[in-house]
Scaffold this active site. Sequence first.
Site, PDB file in Angstrom:
ATOM      1  CB  SER A   1      -0.936   0.010   1.215  1.00  0.00           C
ATOM      2  OG  SER A   1      -0.194   0.092   2.416  1.00  0.00           O
TER       3      SER A   1
ATOM      4  CE  LYS B   1      -2.684   2.094   4.940  1.00  0.00           C
ATOM      5  NZ  LYS B   1      -2.539   1.206   3.753  1.00  0.00           N
TER       6      LYS B   1
END
Length: 530
Positions: free
Chosen positions: A224, A263
């Site tokens: 990701s 993230k």
Amino acid sequence: MLSAGDGELESRTAPRVRYPAQVSGHGDDRAEQILAAAAADGPVDILDLLASVRTQMEAVFALHEGAVHALVHRMLHEGTLVAGGVSERGLSLYRSASEPAPEPATAEVTPSPVAAGIARIARKVASAVREPGARGRVLADVRAHLEALEAADASHRFGRVRAVHALLQRIDRGNKPTVVVTAGGGDLLRRFLLHEGPWLFCAVLAFFVLKLFVVSPFKIPSLSMLPTLEKGDRVAVFTLFHDGVPDRWEVVVFTRDGIHYVKRLVGLPGEELALWHGDVYIDGKLLAKPAAVTQALRSRVGAWSLEGKDVIGFAHHSEGDSERWWWRSGQFEAHPRGTLAFGMHDGMADLRGDRGAAEVLELRLAYGPAGEQAEGSGWVLRVGPEGILLEEVSGEEPLARPAAVAATRLAARAQAPAAGRVHLALSYVDGILRAACDGWSYESERPSPAGDLSVGVLRRGLARAPLELTLDRDHHYSYAGNHGVPIHGERRSHAIPEGRVFFMGDNTTNSQDSRASAVGDIPVESIVGP
């Protein structure tokens, strides 16, 4: 523990350094007393000092003769012994500090030639000493000692060279001057605790303190965060950060329902966030990424060599001594997944090549309808004999007929780059125009031209040096799955509540983050750290 047969020193009438009647029971204390007593009888060299210790501590001393050099060095530092004069064997003489100096004092020691192996070991041991005179004395002493041991076929008694070097270095640097001529199991433990123990304990303590309170290790479990982090990468997370909220654009670890996520922090508490055509808007204004983040997230679209006529581009033609190429957005990969593709609007172009003194090179970014028509506005970065020029152009066909285009000068440098290799860089990302060439640079916010991106190259002059063009695209924040932020076609904002932040993964089409309702906005207290 002292070995069997070791007794107290004989009493002597000559004045010397006084020691307590009861020794501590450690080998170096006993050896130091023997050395002080031998030096009190008159100046003696290192071989005589070693012989005195060997005679009285033979069983204990059999494998640790090298440590006596460190012990003598320590006694010199403490002022218990004094070095002065040279013996008949060419070695430094040592005497008790309370004894008068011999007359006359002779010059410093010059070691005699010895076998290569002995010389190498002696240099290694003596290299721990910083002061040249003291280093020369240690070098000569160690050489003579090793020669004597070799002649007696007992060179193993010297001990580990590295250990002797470490002892000398420890004393010479002013650290705790513990030597420890090992006399038993208790002294082995003491040597470990006093030498290796402190730094080993501090290293272990520092590791646990850092792990518990400052940094924590994590392994990246997914794709990701490509291209910033790959699956399997290991990162250290800084758990102490200012005011509980890291800076915008930092890569951060947070927890959600017991799961750790990695993230990039994009939205801060209380902000209105919107995603529109791959860009981020905060409180209705386009959010510009820092230059370092833009560089880290740029993705290659294509690279072209302009050496010959058969250039793969949208169009190419020659006009006398000029050559021109350009590419249209329809040919570029606008987004890594075709289902989410849209016209390429931001780009970073780099032009490299050899340039003659009279040659002109141009790099252009133009915006207009995608396809074959070369209409629109943009910018041109030109380098030639007159220097470097950056212009903003507008009007029809800015690439095909540059003379007919209205141009506004944005910046210039009169000094022309030297002939040879030249690099032109021109980019428009997040509403910021950046240009650079030959150490000169420009950066400014500029209004966004309408349309999709085109890139053009012009070369004018007699030189025919090969050129190379590369084009990168900016990062696109897209939508995939059930997201908490409206799709770009609606252009509605998402309100981030106070006390919460908004995260997105760099691999925007393959990231479970705050855009998804299953994750949503993250409470600040769930942040582990950058």
